[in-house]
Design an enzyme around this catalytic site. Structure first.
Site, PDB file in Angstrom:
ATOM      1  N   GLU A 254       1.000  -1.279  -0.127  1.00 53.79           N
ATOM      2  CA  GLU A 254      -0.082  -0.229  -0.081  1.00 53.79           C
ATOM      3  C   GLU A 254       0.878   1.189  -0.010  1.00 53.79           C
ATOM      4  O   GLU A 254       0.529   2.329   0.506  1.00 53.79           O
ATOM      5  CB  GLU A 254      -0.859  -0.074   1.350  1.00 53.79           C
ATOM      6  CG  GLU A 254      -2.077   0.837   0.973  1.00 53.79           C
ATOM      7  CD  GLU A 254      -3.155   0.516  -0.210  1.00 53.79           C
ATOM      8  OE1 GLU A 254      -3.125  -0.750  -0.352  1.00 53.79           O
ATOM      9  OE2 GLU A 254      -3.626   1.516  -0.643  1.00 53.79           O
TER      10      GLU A 254
HETATM   11  C1  LIG Z   1       2.349  -9.955   0.647  1.00 55.12           C
HETATM   12  C2  LIG Z   1       2.109  -8.917  -0.408  1.00 55.12           C
HETATM   13  C3  LIG Z   1       0.849  -8.260  -0.921  1.00 55.12           C
HETATM   14  C4  LIG Z   1       0.611  -7.496  -1.801  1.00 55.12           C
HETATM   15  N1  LIG Z   1      -0.674  -7.181  -2.276  1.00 55.12           N
HETATM   16  C5  LIG Z   1      -0.738  -6.482  -3.169  1.00 55.12           C
HETATM   17  C6  LIG Z   1      -2.325  -6.381  -4.075  1.00 55.12           C
HETATM   18  O1  LIG Z   1      -3.044  -6.805  -3.444  1.00 55.12           O
HETATM   19  N2  LIG Z   1      -2.278  -5.494  -5.010  1.00 55.12           N
HETATM   20  C7  LIG Z   1      -1.081  -4.875  -5.823  1.00 55.12           C
HETATM   21  O2  LIG Z   1      -1.130  -4.317  -6.983  1.00 55.12           O
HETATM   22  N3  LIG Z   1       0.222  -4.952  -5.023  1.00 55.12           N
HETATM   23  C8  LIG Z   1       0.208  -5.647  -3.917  1.00 55.12           C
HETATM   24  N4  LIG Z   1       1.393  -5.646  -3.452  1.00 55.12           N
HETATM   25  C9  LIG Z   1       2.622  -5.205  -3.775  1.00 55.12           C
HETATM   26  C10 LIG Z   1       3.195  -3.806  -2.890  1.00 55.12           C
HETATM   27  O3  LIG Z   1       2.273  -2.875  -2.758  1.00 55.12           O
HETATM   28  C11 LIG Z   1       4.253  -3.281  -3.587  1.00 55.12           C
HETATM   29  O4  LIG Z   1       5.353  -4.551  -3.225  1.00 55.12           O
HETATM   30  C12 LIG Z   1       4.757  -2.224  -2.903  1.00 55.12           C
HETATM   31  O5  LIG Z   1       4.172  -1.164  -3.582  1.00 55.12           O
HETATM   32  C13 LIG Z   1       6.279  -1.807  -3.421  1.00 55.12           C
HETATM   33  O6  LIG Z   1       6.673  -2.051  -4.603  1.00 55.12           O
HETATM   34  P1  LIG Z   1       7.853  -2.736  -4.943  1.00 55.12           P
HETATM   35  O7  LIG Z   1       7.773  -3.956  -4.305  1.00 55.12           O
HETATM   36  O8  LIG Z   1       7.910  -2.672  -6.349  1.00 55.12           O
HETATM   37  O9  LIG Z   1       9.194  -1.972  -4.384  1.00 55.12           O
HETATM   38  P2  LIG Z   1       9.974  -0.830  -5.244  1.00 55.12           P
HETATM   39  O10 LIG Z   1       9.328   0.073  -5.819  1.00 55.12           O
HETATM   40  O11 LIG Z   1      11.131  -1.578  -6.313  1.00 55.12           O
HETATM   41  O12 LIG Z   1      10.927  -0.057  -3.830  1.00 55.12           O
HETATM   42  C14 LIG Z   1      12.056  -0.595  -3.517  1.00 55.12           C
HETATM   43  C15 LIG Z   1      12.445   0.117  -2.330  1.00 55.12           C
HETATM   44  O13 LIG Z   1      12.945   1.610  -2.968  1.00 55.12           O
HETATM   45  C16 LIG Z   1      12.304   2.683  -2.379  1.00 55.12           C
HETATM   46  N5  LIG Z   1      11.887   3.496  -3.427  1.00 55.12           N
HETATM   47  C17 LIG Z   1      11.229   3.460  -4.449  1.00 55.12           C
HETATM   48  N6  LIG Z   1      11.208   4.652  -5.261  1.00 55.12           N
HETATM   49  C18 LIG Z   1      11.612   5.467  -4.416  1.00 55.12           C
HETATM   50  C19 LIG Z   1      11.727   7.014  -4.356  1.00 55.12           C
HETATM   51  N7  LIG Z   1      11.382   7.652  -5.391  1.00 55.12           N
HETATM   52  N8  LIG Z   1      12.354   7.829  -3.143  1.00 55.12           N
HETATM   53  C20 LIG Z   1      12.733   7.007  -1.987  1.00 55.12           C
HETATM   54  N9  LIG Z   1      12.703   5.530  -2.104  1.00 55.12           N
HETATM   55  C21 LIG Z   1      12.064   4.895  -3.257  1.00 55.12           C
HETATM   56  C22 LIG Z   1      10.977   2.019  -1.899  1.00 55.12           C
HETATM   57  O14 LIG Z   1      10.534   2.712  -0.595  1.00 55.12           O
HETATM   58  C23 LIG Z   1      11.494   0.569  -1.482  1.00 55.12           C
HETATM   59  O15 LIG Z   1      12.169   0.721  -0.126  1.00 55.12           O
HETATM   60  C24 LIG Z   1       1.776  -6.610  -2.231  1.00 55.12           C
HETATM   61  C25 LIG Z   1       3.106  -7.111  -1.954  1.00 55.12           C
HETATM   62  C26 LIG Z   1       3.252  -8.031  -0.974  1.00 55.12           C
HETATM   63  C27 LIG Z   1       4.643  -8.511  -0.638  1.00 55.12           C
END
Ligand SMILES: Cc1cc2nc3c(=O)[nH]c(=O)nc-3n(C[C@H](O)[C@H](O)[C@H](O)COP(=O)(O)OP(=O)(O)OC[C@H]3O[C@@H](n4cnc5c(N)ncnc54)[C@H](O)[C@@H]3O)c2cc1C
Ligand SMILES: Cc1cc2nc3c(=O)[nH]c(=O)nc-3n(C[C@H](O)[C@H](O)[C@H](O)COP(=O)(O)OP(=O)(O)OC[C@H]3O[C@@H](n4cnc5c(N)ncnc54)[C@H](O)[C@@H]3O)c2cc1C
Lengths: 598, 591
Positions: free
Chosen positions: B441
């Site tokens: 989220e």
């Molecule tokens: C168990 C689980 C359930 C989930 N359920 C859903 C769901 O129902 N529907 C759905 O769509 N998604 C879902 N997700 C996905 C979740 O919302 C994403 O994993 C989350 O938004 C983070 O995205 P990412 O994993 O791609 O991380 P990334 O975007 O790759 O981020 C990696 C790191 O970089 C940091 N970062 C990225 N950009 C910046 C910036 N500009 N400035 C500073 N820091 C930054 C982030 O804070 C993080 O620490 C789920 C994930 C899990 C693990």
């Protein structure tokens, strides 16, 4: 998945440059030990850890240990890796040469322990627990006991355990119930249940030697009525081999949050034959002699998980693309910038790096003090080292594991959602790290030890000895223009540390609860200040090398840069802990037990 | 063992006595029927339901996890039956639009219900939580036809919903997503692409699963302005509205996770699946935004709920576990040791947990009320003010609840000593389950950026100014109240600190584009601690009017908050003021 690479450059920096182990060994008269030998060791240890242990870390977690009918099977590959470890002579590094050991001081192997532990903490606990048993027997055993157990324990053919905890007691060993009844032949029959015994049973060694705390029939109550016993799984056959099976058996293993490949056993002693080690009723005192070393062993775990979280996080942060840098695209040809451009990701990386490297310096420093405690030729020097080590050990154990857990969590966070997924390995690092603030004395118990025993009971002398060292260091470097901004906060907090301690002492005289109420905040405060001193020391050394044109400029500059980050962005946390302590006692103690929840 | 009783007394205290939420409800036609009697009765029932139906499934659900076999997902034993009972008793319709069969309960009541759900069984709670998100979105943006076809069955719990945003290469940065939507002649679209991490993407508890999917139209602009939102059902409804033909969407696998193992996290493959657009083309992210505040608050509450169950379990354990003697002398003469609750440090742990939980509960209720005003108020000024307030406080609620919730579950585990590490005791599960709430989220880093960037610096601190003015106004209005005397100075100092640090943030951000991102997390934490201080003060003023154990305990815990936790704010301010230089100077290669 993070691929572990031993941080050899940093290890050498701390050992050879900051702590000057060559000079240290010369002073102790250890002619055959020097940095050349150490370096060769480090290289071999790195290879072993990276190639043999790291590949078993993830699979060991998924598979865990198996228990069936009293028999514990370790995960696939563990046994073979252990055999290689024994073959390579690794268990014997610190052992007494009389029994096949190489007799090297603790500082010579501390980095090896860090490497094996970072590569695979669960695995490293098996040899780790043996150290405790060996140290106890070396220190307190009779010649006969030494001859019977040390050769095989030193070589690693046998392993050891420490059996303290029982179902109803862990912190408060004074109430333990396990009994020892004397037999006619001078041995004892041990009966009772021990829980949470690491490596209590497994398939990697032909015999397991338990060091057990128990009570003699007429022992006084409390901690003064505890004695220490050797209880082998198989009785010795008199020729150095194993004989009859003893009446000690594993009743089950725990299903845990992490370190799943480390067998945590319920051990049932059912009239098992045991041998008293050390004087009657002095069991806890005997344990104390090596407790600092055992705690240091757990402090390493904090470094290990911080390092692993950092390495994993760094590799990912350089690759993962998301969003653009706020100061303009850094990867204009790609769809987005690598996340390492984002300050918040850097915050997490630098925090982890500062804890891993700072923690390393602290733990290695304690190992150096440990050498002096054992080997210094001068009484005064030995005592001084002892006092300093006594002060720093609870800090190293509790602070480094607390911040190690924090760093492990940053590692997960940097991976975003992938951090939560098992196959990426980052969440395992958190689960494994979580135990480190619990066992070997919880953070709360370490904090009581620091503030109650080490600081208050010496009327602050132990602390003053240390703050004096810090003060001298600050004096010596305060005029160095490059370092000024790093030295100033260290000097300030160092002064404040003494004042804070005095204020606590005043309060504690009026109310004995004050110590317990302030203890953990005090420990964290002390940890942040101690690490600040070490970061300043590392920066000073780095600056010295830069000034001397020693080469490796990038490395030294990065050190100084990280030190600056530590002072500006981490050290201020100490103020929050100070504020909490000053918040006082009433709000903590006045709530009725029954009113905690409605 | 873990223990849980819905904290009804505290919930009523906050809802009824501190905030008098029923007055707000009465003032707005949409919620006028919700009386104090009704809300009390609902909380009672909800408490019983979660304690008896959901909590008993929590531990087993974690051990068993979800099963995946050939595209089918089976939830842990008991989940399916429990969900049926849950739906039959109307809980799935709780906050739904009454026009389509929802019960129209205000968010300010829902937050307390959600907290109980997450305390009792976080994995289970996520299935209805995701459906809530989907229905909010549909209700706000879908065509009348789509609403008629989908909302009633989603409210009744016969069907469930998902939110499909994340893809393998992007989660935060949705602008670079790849899923495609190709228009068909009949007005529908064909959706193709891979979504990962989809909560509730596939499972066995309902007859149909309705996916809300973000995807790009063929000629969509690049980046976040080229994303549209689609409804993609697992089974296409037949002429009678029942599940008919299978659509081209299927689960490819489920993830093996650290926690929330009873919640299925699915890879969803869309292979020319049929979908219908929701809202306008290329406005998909904007459509999501309308429900985002609700969802963020709900996920924040996951942290709160887990903190609460961890606290209750730890407080029970601390009264029972005998270990060591009190520093002031023996307290438990008959036993061989004293219960650990006598130790200052154990109390520190327990009170830290409790102060954070109850502060959080107050904030969740407060934000819930502001959300209600923002949605239902018929007074324009009130509505606008509430929207701004929600915008400001939601990222704080999401990140601060979950970060402090995680800390809290870790502390709860610590109170159990070695037993905290052993699975059967249940304490470590709360830690593992809570860990995700800091990530999804929008990671907490992203929440902090939203706060420090969009909500503060982007508007020159306007929302903060309004908030600070309210705080100061409240302090003046209550200057002579009893509960405030012991902590008034600390509260004023905290408000001053937030003000000066905000000014510093604005100043440095003007000079250096990296400032916001470099200090966002600390700024959010500082904001959280100061906000809790205000809410604790409000609770203390109300509690001082009672003459009972509950009221006295509140005052003590409140003082603990001010004296032992609030000092953290000062340290955070110092870190923020240090600026970004030390974070940016190290070259990437030198890490
Ligand atoms: C168990 C689980 C359930 C989930 N359920 C859903 C769901 O129902 N529907 C759905 O769509 N998604 C879902 N997700 C996905 C979740 O919302 C994403 O994993 C989350 O938004 C983070 O995205 P990412 O994993 O791609 O991380 P990334 O975007 O790759 O981020 C990696 C790191 O970089 C940091 N970062 C990225 N950009 C910046 C910036 N500009 N400035 C500073 N820091 C930054 C982030 O804070 C993080 O620490 C789920 C994930 C899990 C693990
Ligand atoms: C995986 C694992 C491996 C282990 N390996 C071993 C091993 O090999 N050998 C062995 O003997 N043991 C081992 N242990 C046991 C471990 O050392 C104990 O769990 C630990 O010492 C804490 O004791 P406890 O669990 O009884 O907690 P308790 O002592 O019951 O403590 C509960 C809580 O009360 C607090 N507390 C207790 N007394 C006080 C006080 N006076 N003042 C303030 N706070 C107090 C503690 O800090 C803790 O937070 C292991 C445990 C685990 C989980």
């Amino acid at each position: 998945m993070p691929e572990y690479k031993a941080p050899l450059r940093d290890m050498r920096f701390v050992l050879n440059e900051v702590l000057d182990l060559d000079g240290h060994y010369a002073k102790l008269g250890l002619e055959e030990v020097n940095s050349e030998l150490l370096n060769a060791f480090l290289d071999e240890g790195a290879k072993f850890s990276e190639n043999e242990l790291a590949p078993l870390n993830r699979s060991g977690d998924e598979e865990g240990c198996h228990f069936e009918d009293g028999v514990v099977t370790t995960p696939k590959g563990f046994k073979e890796a252990y055999a290689k470890y024994v073959e390579g002579g690794w268990p014997a590094i610190n052992g007494d040469p009389e029994f096949g050991g190489q007799g090297l001081p603790g500082s010579a192997s501390i980095a090896i322990s860090e490497m094996t532990g970072t590569a695979n903490w669960s695995w490293s606990m098996y040899p780790g627990l043996s150290h405790g048993a060996v140290a106890t027997i070396e220190e307190h055993g009779t010649d006969q006991q030494k001859n019977a157990y040390l050769p095989k324990l030193t070589s690693g053919e046998w392993t050891g355990t420490m059996c303290l905890t029982e179902p109803h007691c862990g912190s408060d060993l004074g109430i333990l119930k396990t009994k020892a009844e004397p037999n006619a032949d001078g041995s004892y029959s041990i009966t009772g249940t021990k829980i949470f015994i690491s490596a209590g049973e497994h398939d990697m060694a032909e015999n397991i030697v338990h060091i057990v705390l128990a009570r003699l029939p007429d022992a006084p109550k409390g901690t003064k009525g505890i004695s220490l016993f050797i209880v082998p799984k198989f009785l010795t056959d008199g020729n150095g081999g194993v004989g009859e099976r003893n009446a000690v058996a594993c009743g089950s293993i725990e299903h845990k949050m992490g370190i799943k490949a480390s067998a945590t056993c319920v051990m049932n002693f059912d009239g098992a034959t045991g041998y008293l080690i050390g004087p009657e009723n002095k069991g806890l005192n005997c344990m104390f002699t090596f407790m600092n070393f055992a705690r240091l062993g757990t402090a390493i775990q904090g470094v290990a998980h911080a390092e692993l979280g950092f390495q994993g996080g760094l590799a990912y942060a350089r690759e993962r693309l998301a969003m653009r840098s706020l100061s303009g695209p850094k990867n204009p040809d790609g769809p987005a910038d690598p996340i390492i451009v984002h300050p918040d990701v850097r915050r997490m990386l630098l925090t982890s790096k500062a804890f891993a490297e700072g923690g390393r310096a602290l733990v290695y420093l304690c190992a150096q003090l440990g050498d002096q405690v054992k080997l210094a030729r001068d009484d005064a020097e030995r005592e001084q080292a002892h006092d300093l080590m006594a002060l720093l050990t609870p800090i190293a154990k509790a602070f480094v594991t607390e911040v190690g857990l924090e760093a492990a969590n940053h590692g997960v966070q940097i991976y975003g959602g992938h951090g939560f997924i098992r196959e990426w390995g980052m969440e395992q690092n958190v689960r494994d790290a979580r135990i480190s603030t619990l066992y070997e004395g919880t953070t709360g118990i370490q904090a009581l030890d620091l503030l109650g025993r080490k600081v208050m009971m010496t009327q602050g002398q132990a602390l003053r000895n240390f703050t004096k060292i810090v003060h001298k260091f600050c004096e010596a470097h305060g005029d160095n223009g490059e370092l000024k901004e790093l030295i100033e906060p260290v000097a300030r907090y160092n002064r404040e540390w003494g004042e804070l301690t005095q204020a606590i002492a005043m309060q504690a005289m009026q109310n004995p609860d004050y110590v317990g109420a302030a203890s953990v905040d005090y420990l964290m405060y002390s940890g942040y200040v101690t690490l600040a001193y070490l970061w300043a020391r590392m920066a000073a050394k780095a600056q010295e090398q830069l000034d001397a044109g020693a080469g490796d400029e990038d490395f030294y500059k990065a050190k100084i840069s990280t030190a600056r980050f530590y002072m500006k962005r981490i050290l201020p946390r100490a103020a929050g802990h100070k504020g909490a302590i000053e918040g006082g006692l009433d709000c903590l103690m006045e709530l009725d037990q029954e009113h905690f929840a409605f | 063992m873990a223990t849980y009783k819905a904290p009804l007394e505290d919930m009523r205290f906050i809802l009824n006595d501190v905030f008098q939420a029923d007055r707000l409800w009465a003032s707005m036609p949409a919620t006028a029927e919700v009386t104090r009697d009704l809300s009390d009765a609902i909380l009672d029932e909800a408490g019983k339901m979660v304690e008896n139906l959901l909590f008993p499934l929590n531990r087993d659900g974690d051990e068993e996890g979800c099963h995946f076999d050939d595209g089918q997902v089976t939830t842990p034993k008991g989940f399916k039956e429990a969900f049926k009972t849950y739906a039959e008793n109307g809980w799935t319709a709780f906050s739904g639009n009454p026009e389509f069969g929802g019960q129209g309960m205000p968010k300010s009541l829902a937050v307390l219900f959600e907290e109980m759900m997450h305390s009792a069984n976080s994995s289970f709670a996520l299935y209805p939580a995701l459906t809530n998100g989907a229905t909010l979105c549909l209700d706000a943006h879908a065509s009348e036809d789509l609403k008629q076809a989908y909302l009633p069955k989603l409210y009744s719990g016969e069907w469930s919903g998902t939110m499909c945003l994340t893809e393998p290469h992007c989660g935060t940065d949705l602008g670079i997503m790849r899923s495609k939507a190709v228009p068909n002649d009949d007005g529908s679209f064909n959706i193709s692409g891979t979504k990962i991490f989809i909560t509730g993407g596939e499972h066995d508890m309902v007859d149909n699963i309705i996916h809300l999917v973000l995807a790009k139209l063929p000629d969509a602009p690049a980046g976040s302005k080229g994303i549209s939102l689609f409804l993609v059902p697992k089974f296409l409804p037949d002429a009678d509205g029942n599940p008919g033909e299978r659509n081209g969407v299927a689960a490819g696998s489920i993830e093996h996770k650290m926690g929330i193992k009873g919640s299925a996290t699915c890879v969803m493959n869309f292979d020319d699946a049929k979908g219908w657009i929701i809202g306008e083309p290329n406005q998909g992210l904007a459509a999501m935004f309308t429900m985002m505040n609700y969802e963020r608050l709900s996920i924040g509450i996951q942290g709160l709920g887990l903190g609460e169950v961890s606290y209750q379990s730890a407080a029970d354990y601390a009264r029972e576990r005998l270990q060591g003697r009190a520093a002031t002398g023996v307290q438990n003469e008959g036993g061989n040791a004293d219960p650990i609750i006598v130790h200052g440090d154990v109390r520190r742990m327990l009170l830290t947990m409790r102060a954070l939980n109850e502060g959080g509960r107050a904030l969740s209720t407060y934000v819930g009320m502001e959300l209600d005003k923002a949605k239902f108020s018929e007074n324009d000024a009130e509505q606008k003010a509430a929207q701004d307030r929600v915008a400001l406080l939601t990222p704080i609620a999401k990140a601060f609840f979950t970060d402090r919730g995680f800390d809290t579950t870790v502390i709860g585990q610590q109170v159990f000593g070695g037993h905290g590490y052993v699975r059967e005791w249940g304490m470590e599960q709360f830690v593992r389950d809570c860990r995700i709430s800091q990530i999804y989220e929008g990671t907490n880093g992203i929440q902090a950026l939203d706060l420090a960037g969009r909500k503060v610096t982007r508007n020159g601190g306007k929302y903060v100014d309004a908030f600070l003015a309210d705080l100061r106004g409240w302090i003046d209005d209550n200057a002579n109240e009893q509960g405030l005397d012991s902590i008034r100075e600390r509260l004023v100092a905290a408000v001053d600190l937030l003000e000066s640090t905000t000014a510093e943030l604005l100043r440095q951000a003007g000079d250096n584009p990296d400032m916001v991102n470099a200090s966002a997390v600390e700024y959010l934490d500082l904001f959280g601690y100061v906000t809790y201080a205000w809410l604790w003060a409000r609770m203390m003023v109300t509690a001082a009017q009672r003459d009972d154990d509950f009221g006295r305990a509140k005052l003590t815990v409140g003082r603990f908050y001010f004296e032992r936790l609030l000092p953290r704010a000062g340290a955070l301010a110092e870190q923020i003021k240090a600026g970004p230089a030390t974070m940016m100077s190290l070259e990437q290669d030198l890490f």
